[in-house]
Structure formats: C-alpha cells, structure tokens
Write an enzyme that holds these catalytic residues in place. Structure first.
Site, PDB file in Angstrom:
ATOM      1  N   GLY A 245      35.918 -20.376  36.973  1.00  0.00           N
ATOM      2  CA  GLY A 245      35.480 -20.353  38.329  1.00  0.00           C
ATOM      3  C   GLY A 245      35.382 -21.440  38.659  1.00  0.00           C
ATOM      4  CB  SER A 246      33.261 -23.048  42.116  1.00  0.00           C
ATOM      5  OG  SER A 246      32.199 -23.029  42.024  1.00  0.00           O
ATOM      6  CB  THR A 247      34.369 -27.958  40.070  1.00  0.00           C
ATOM      7  OG1 THR A 247      35.895 -27.902  39.502  1.00  0.00           O
ATOM      8  CG2 THR A 247      33.395 -28.663  39.540  1.00  0.00           C
TER       9      THR A 247
ATOM     10  CB  VAL B 271      29.911 -22.053  39.817  1.00  0.00           C
ATOM     11  CG1 VAL B 271      29.279 -21.274  38.638  1.00  0.00           C
ATOM     12  CG2 VAL B 271      28.985 -21.748  41.395  1.00  0.00           C
ATOM     13  N   GLY B 272      30.505 -24.565  37.611  1.00  0.00           N
ATOM     14  CA  GLY B 272      30.999 -25.018  36.108  1.00  0.00           C
ATOM     15  C   GLY B 272      29.742 -26.297  35.702  1.00  0.00           C
TER      16      GLY B 272
ATOM     17  CD  GLU C 131      41.153 -23.018  31.594  1.00  0.00           C
ATOM     18  OE1 GLU C 131      41.403 -23.177  31.921  1.00  0.00           O
ATOM     19  OE2 GLU C 131      40.746 -22.184  30.415  1.00  0.00           O
TER      20      GLU C 131
ATOM     21  CB  CYS D 109      42.451 -21.633  39.498  1.00  0.00           C
ATOM     22  SG  CYS D 109      43.846 -21.058  38.163  1.00  0.00           S
TER      23      CYS D 109
HETATM   24  P1  NAD Z   1      32.980 -19.252  42.021  1.00  0.00           P
HETATM   25  O1  NAD Z   1      32.412 -20.456  41.006  1.00  0.00           O
HETATM   26  O2  NAD Z   1      31.936 -19.123  42.878  1.00  0.00           O
HETATM   27  O3  NAD Z   1      32.281 -18.020  41.024  1.00  0.00           O
HETATM   28  C1  NAD Z   1      33.288 -18.151  39.453  1.00  0.00           C
HETATM   29  C2  NAD Z   1      32.680 -16.332  39.294  1.00  0.00           C
HETATM   30  O4  NAD Z   1      30.671 -17.516  38.408  1.00  0.00           O
HETATM   31  C3  NAD Z   1      31.022 -15.173  39.317  1.00  0.00           C
HETATM   32  O5  NAD Z   1      31.538 -14.698  38.724  1.00  0.00           O
HETATM   33  C4  NAD Z   1      30.161 -16.194  40.414  1.00  0.00           C
HETATM   34  O6  NAD Z   1      28.890 -14.722  40.219  1.00  0.00           O
HETATM   35  C5  NAD Z   1      29.566 -16.881  38.861  1.00  0.00           C
HETATM   36  N1  NAD Z   1      28.171 -17.839  39.790  1.00  0.00           N
HETATM   37  C6  NAD Z   1      28.151 -18.104  40.236  1.00  0.00           C
HETATM   38  N2  NAD Z   1      26.642 -19.504  40.225  1.00  0.00           N
HETATM   39  C7  NAD Z   1      26.376 -19.177  39.224  1.00  0.00           C
HETATM   40  C8  NAD Z   1      25.907 -19.634  38.407  1.00  0.00           C
HETATM   41  N3  NAD Z   1      24.934 -20.331  38.788  1.00  0.00           N
HETATM   42  N4  NAD Z   1      25.970 -19.866  37.254  1.00  0.00           N
HETATM   43  C9  NAD Z   1      26.636 -18.909  36.469  1.00  0.00           C
HETATM   44  N5  NAD Z   1      27.523 -17.377  37.655  1.00  0.00           N
HETATM   45  C10 NAD Z   1      27.395 -18.202  38.534  1.00  0.00           C
HETATM   46  O7  NAD Z   1      34.225 -19.480  42.089  1.00  0.00           O
HETATM   47  P2  NAD Z   1      34.832 -18.804  42.494  1.00  0.00           P
HETATM   48  O8  NAD Z   1      34.818 -18.117  44.146  1.00  0.00           O
HETATM   49  O9  NAD Z   1      34.192 -17.108  42.473  1.00  0.00           O
HETATM   50  O10 NAD Z   1      36.982 -18.585  42.654  1.00  0.00           O
HETATM   51  C11 NAD Z   1      37.197 -19.368  42.778  1.00  0.00           C
HETATM   52  C12 NAD Z   1      37.317 -20.783  42.043  1.00  0.00           C
HETATM   53  O11 NAD Z   1      37.931 -20.738  40.649  1.00  0.00           O
HETATM   54  C13 NAD Z   1      38.197 -22.322  43.016  1.00  0.00           C
HETATM   55  O12 NAD Z   1      37.763 -23.358  42.776  1.00  0.00           O
HETATM   56  C14 NAD Z   1      39.052 -21.875  42.028  1.00  0.00           C
HETATM   57  O13 NAD Z   1      40.088 -22.768  41.586  1.00  0.00           O
HETATM   58  C15 NAD Z   1      38.337 -21.281  40.133  1.00  0.00           C
HETATM   59  N6  NAD Z   1      39.126 -20.604  39.063  1.00  0.00           N
HETATM   60  C16 NAD Z   1      39.477 -21.668  37.710  1.00  0.00           C
HETATM   61  C17 NAD Z   1      40.673 -21.426  37.342  1.00  0.00           C
HETATM   62  C18 NAD Z   1      41.086 -21.188  35.965  1.00  0.00           C
HETATM   63  O14 NAD Z   1      41.818 -21.416  35.105  1.00  0.00           O
HETATM   64  N7  NAD Z   1      40.686 -22.972  36.108  1.00  0.00           N
HETATM   65  C19 NAD Z   1      40.716 -19.536  36.866  1.00  0.00           C
HETATM   66  C20 NAD Z   1      41.010 -19.204  38.295  1.00  0.00           C
HETATM   67  C21 NAD Z   1      39.960 -19.586  39.628  1.00  0.00           C
END
Ligand code: NAD
Length: 487
Positions: A239-241, A243-244, A261, A295
C-alpha cells in the site's frame, strides 16, 4: 480436517457462476445494517455488499488462525504443496466469474493485461509458491563442526492488500505464507473487499478450515489492529508509504516482522539511439497497465532531446488508439480510476501541470458529470522536472514526459525522489543501457520494457518504496524464521 497429498489433489471443486460467487463473497452482509457497499467505478452502481467487520471479528479470526497453525505447520511439506495446487485448480475452475467480479469492482477490463490476466496470475503465483524449493542448508560440515539452517514457520501472518491488483497482490501475500506453514488473516482494501472475499471463498473450498481467513473492515481500525496484535508474527503489507510508516511504528511493540511493498514513482530514461516507433507500444503499456494504477508502472519518462518529439508523437499515436470504457465490455483495454479519491489526485496533478505551462498532448479534459471515475488517457510533454505531476505518484492514466539533453542530469533527476521501486532504461545498445541501469537506485531496473514480473524473480523496493522481497526463494524466506541447528 487435513488430508494426505493424494486425497488433497482429489478434493471436490465447484465452478462458481457470477451469482454464486457474489453470494459467497457477500456472506452474511445482506442482513447487516452497516454492511460495506461495493460500487462499480465505471457506473457508480452498487454491485454487492460485504460485512463491515469489527476489531472483535478480527480478533476471532486471529485466534482461529493461531489455533490451527500448529497442525498446518506439522503437515508434510508435500501435503501443503498439494493444497496450494488444489487451491490454484479451484481458482482456475472459477476464473471467469472471478475475473468478472474483479472487473466490476476494480474497474479493470476483462481483456489485455487486466482482469483475466490477474486471475490467471493468481493461479500461477500459487503454483510457484508450491513448487519453489527451500531445502535445509548445510552451512558447515568439516568433521569438527556441523551447522544447518532450517526455515520454520513464523506463525500467523497478517496480510493487508491494496485496491489496484487486489486478487494478485493478496495471493502474493497468502501463497508463500501458507506454503511455509503459516496461517493467514487477510484484510483487503475497503474498495475491493468483495474481490478478495471471493478469492478466499474459492480457495477455502479446499483449504482446511481456519488456515486462510479474511476480515473486511476499515484500514485505520481493523487494519491497524491487525498490525498491533501480539499474536501476529509477520505483516505483509502492500500500500502507500504513509501507511507503511504507521505499520513500522506499530510493529515496534511486538518486534513484528515486516515486508513492506510501498509506493513507487518509477522513472524511465530513453537514450538517443532508440527507434521511437519500435518502443512506443512497450512504453505505453509500461505506463498505462491497469490504467496506470500499478505500483511499478512507468510514472515519469525522461527522453533525450534528439528523439523527444518523435517519442511523444509515437506514444500519442498508441495512446489514442487504446479503448477505455466499462470493464465488462470485451473491447476495452483501459478502465476507470478505481475510486473517486484517486480520480481527484490524478485531476489535481494534471491541473498543476497545466497551470505550470506544460503541454497537454492528449487527454487532460475529464467529463466531471459523466458516470463513473473515467479519466482520459493523458500525456503531458515539456513539463518542468519539478512539477507536482513528476514529483508525486499519480497512480492513474497520466504520463509526464520530461525532455533532457545531459544524461547525468537525467540520472540525477531519476534518483532524486524518496521512491525507488522500479525504473527502466531504453536503448538499442544493451551495454549503454546496462551502464545507466547500474547508476539507478531501484528494486528493479528493466531494459527496454517496464514492469514485467516473474514468480521466480524477487520484487520489492529501495528507499521509501519499502523493504523485504516477494517471490521465489527470497519470498519464501521472508515468511519464515531462520533456525540454525548447530551440532
Ligand atoms: P493504502 O495504504 O491507502 O491502503 C492499503 C491497505 O492498507 C488497505 O487495505 C487499507 O485498508 C489498509 N490500511 C489503511 N490504513 C491502515 C493502517 N493505519 N493500518 C493498517 N492498514 C491500513 O494504499 P492504497 O491506496 O490501497 O494503494 C495504493 C498505494 O499502494 C500506492 O501508493 C501504490 O504505489 C502502493 N502499491 C505498492 C505496491 C508494491 O508492490 N510496492 C503494489 C501495489 C500498490
């Protein structure tokens, strides 16, 4: 009940049709007043409901996963491999219904590198996790010393997936974890919950009860609770940086293992010796796969002045010929942006480019009143390398194309961001491309293509694009605890 490998390969499988799959994915949601609503991003219409689960539901799922994990881990590796192959059989048997549901909820068309491709990849990656060898390594055996390295299960793996490739990325998290004897609790993104629930329902026809669990609820509550649970030994997060970064903080208390990721803003550098017509198709799909919501898509393209105008022209010719529309229409290859928040991000970044005087070659003029979240395929040329559309991750069907004359400057610009997931170099001279690749900071650098993945080749990011690697042997190690037996 857990079986022997031959009986696993014979477990019965249902081929779900569209309605049966939707029912399986929705489970008890219809009765629940606060059910989550899955919306078709092409039309805005409701396509189904899913349970909006609570932290108590999550804790129950973690308890289940924890309770069955020792029995799952105790199975012979051949049996777990057989379960994964049978789960892949089940995915293939229902592949058309899975692809159609994915297309409706995520928006991606059925054809091209989209919904059918994604479901196919789920089976391929599941089988690869089953077939990859990770033998015990003998580290020293010199008569005096004997040391071996074993890879043990960690326990319960918490998986959190995004909305862009919801089924495939969930599989990347689930399959290696199960193979290594872990059990899994997965929390899908809110806007693609049905797709992941459907995938899990299909796999759970054959997997032993409690080994693979899905909980659908908000990320900031249910997702966050998963990352804080002392019963979860490993979090696989895509997901997003931002949240990571929250997950890194949450992991501190229990020293939870992490594979992250995160976001990407991949650069491509085109050298002056290319044939623009020959590379235009691959450049286009490197950037616009999944309508740019990938991504490791090409998100900023640096093109040498000598070939700049021809590359832009050839790209525009390809881009204007690729049909965008409702995913279930077999003719389309590009779809809507998956959700309105992301549409607004894309729109803001294109407006910032326009305001700066950049040249919009194609698109950039969405119909705000039309149904769905369609943003037209957009190419922006002659853009300042420090415009927001270049510096931020657009994650949509827009590509900024930056002109350069000095290769050192292009390399510097490519490397200057915090993101470092993928990158690419385009040249007729492989040695010249390799020399540039060696100077790029990224988890992967492709030569004359962008974004292709293989289940045996490790994938992951550098810098703020995350840490840890998925796929292949590295991917199995990432969901294991190394254990040395010395003596
Ligand atoms: P996001 O970070 O908003 O959400 C990802 C997941 O995290 C969702 O399931 C969400 O419900 C969950 N989440 C949100 N807040 C949380 C928290 N505080 N604790 C735990 N979980 C939480 O990302 P998104 O908008 O769903 O996806 C888009 C992003 O993901 C982009 O930045 C994209 O580049 C990245 N991405 C990276 C890869 C990779 O392999 N590096 C692959 C796909 C997407």
């Amino acid at each position: 009940m857990m079986h022997e490998s031959d009986s696993v390969r014979a477990l019965p499988i249902i081929t779900f049709d569209d309605d049966e799959l939707l029912t399986a994915a929705s489970a008890s949601a219809a009765a629940s007043a606060d059910a989550g609503v899955a919306v078709d991003p092409a039309t805005g219409a409701e396509i189904g409901r899913f349970p909006n689960q609570s932290i108590a539901d999550l804790e129950a799922a973690i308890d289940t996963a924890e309770a069955v994990q020792p029995e799952w881990a105790a199975l012979d590796d051949r049996v777990r491999r057989a379960y994964l192959h049978r789960a892949a059989d089940a995915i293939e048997a229902s592949s058309e219904a899975l692809a159609r549901l994915l297309s409706r909820e995520q928006g991606k068309p059925l054809n091209g590198p989209n919904a059918r491709f994604e479901v196919g990849a789920c089976a391929v990656w599941t089988r690869s996790a089953a077939d990859t060898e990770l033998p015990v390594e003998v580290l020293i055996d010199d008569g005096e010393n004997h040391a071996e390295l074993h890879y043990r299960p960690i326990g319960v793996v918490g998986a959190i997936s995004p909305w862009n490739w919801p089924m495939m990325i969930s599989i990347w998290q689930i399959a290696p974890s199960l193979r290594m004897g872990n059990t899994v609790v997965i929390k899908p993104a809110e806007t693609t919950a049905l797709s992941v629930r459907a995938l899990v329902a299909v796999m759970n026809q054959v997997l032993p009860a409690g080994v693979l669990n899905v909980v659908t609820g908000p990320g900031r509550t249910v997702g966050a609770a998963l990352t804080r649970s002392p019963k979860v030994g490993k979090i696989m997060f895509t997901g997003s940086t931002p949240v990571g970064q929250q997950i890194i903080e949450a992991s501190a208390a229990n020293v939870t293992r992490l594979t992250l990721e995160l976001g990407g803003n991949d650069a491509g550098i085109v050298l002056p010796d290319v044939d623009p017509a020959a590379i235009a198709q691959d450049l286009f799909w490197g950037a616009f796969i999944n309508t740019g919501q990938t991504c490791a898509a090409l998100k900023r393209l640096y093109v040498h002045d000598d070939v700049y105008d021809r590359v832009v022209e050839e790209l525009a010719a390809v881009a204007s010929s690729v049909p965008m529309g409702v995913g279930l229409d077999e003719g389309n290859l590009l779809g809507p942006v998956q959700n309105r928040n992301q549409f607004d991000v894309v729109d803001r970044l294109v407006e910032s480019a326009k305001a700066s005087g950049a040249r919009v070659v194609l698109g950039g003029d969405p119909d705000y009143d039309a149904p769905g979240n369609f943003y037209p395929t957009t190419l922006v040329a002659d853009i300042d390398p420090h415009n927001d559309l270049v510096l931020e991750e657009q994650f949509g069907p827009v590509l900024p194309i930056i002109r350069y004359t000095d290769l050192d400057e292009a390399v510097r610009l490519a490397n200057e961001l915090d993101y470092a997931l993928g990158s690419s170099v385009w040249s007729a001279d492989r040695d010249a491309a390799l020399a540039v690749a060696a100077r790029l900071r990224a988890g992967t650098t492709w030569i004359n293509s962008h974004g292709g993945l293989h289940p045996a080749v490790p994938f992951g990011g550098a810098k703020k694009s995350g840490y840890g690697r998925e796929f292949g042997v590295e991917g199995l190690k990432a969901v294991s605890e190394p254990h040395v037996i010395n003596g």
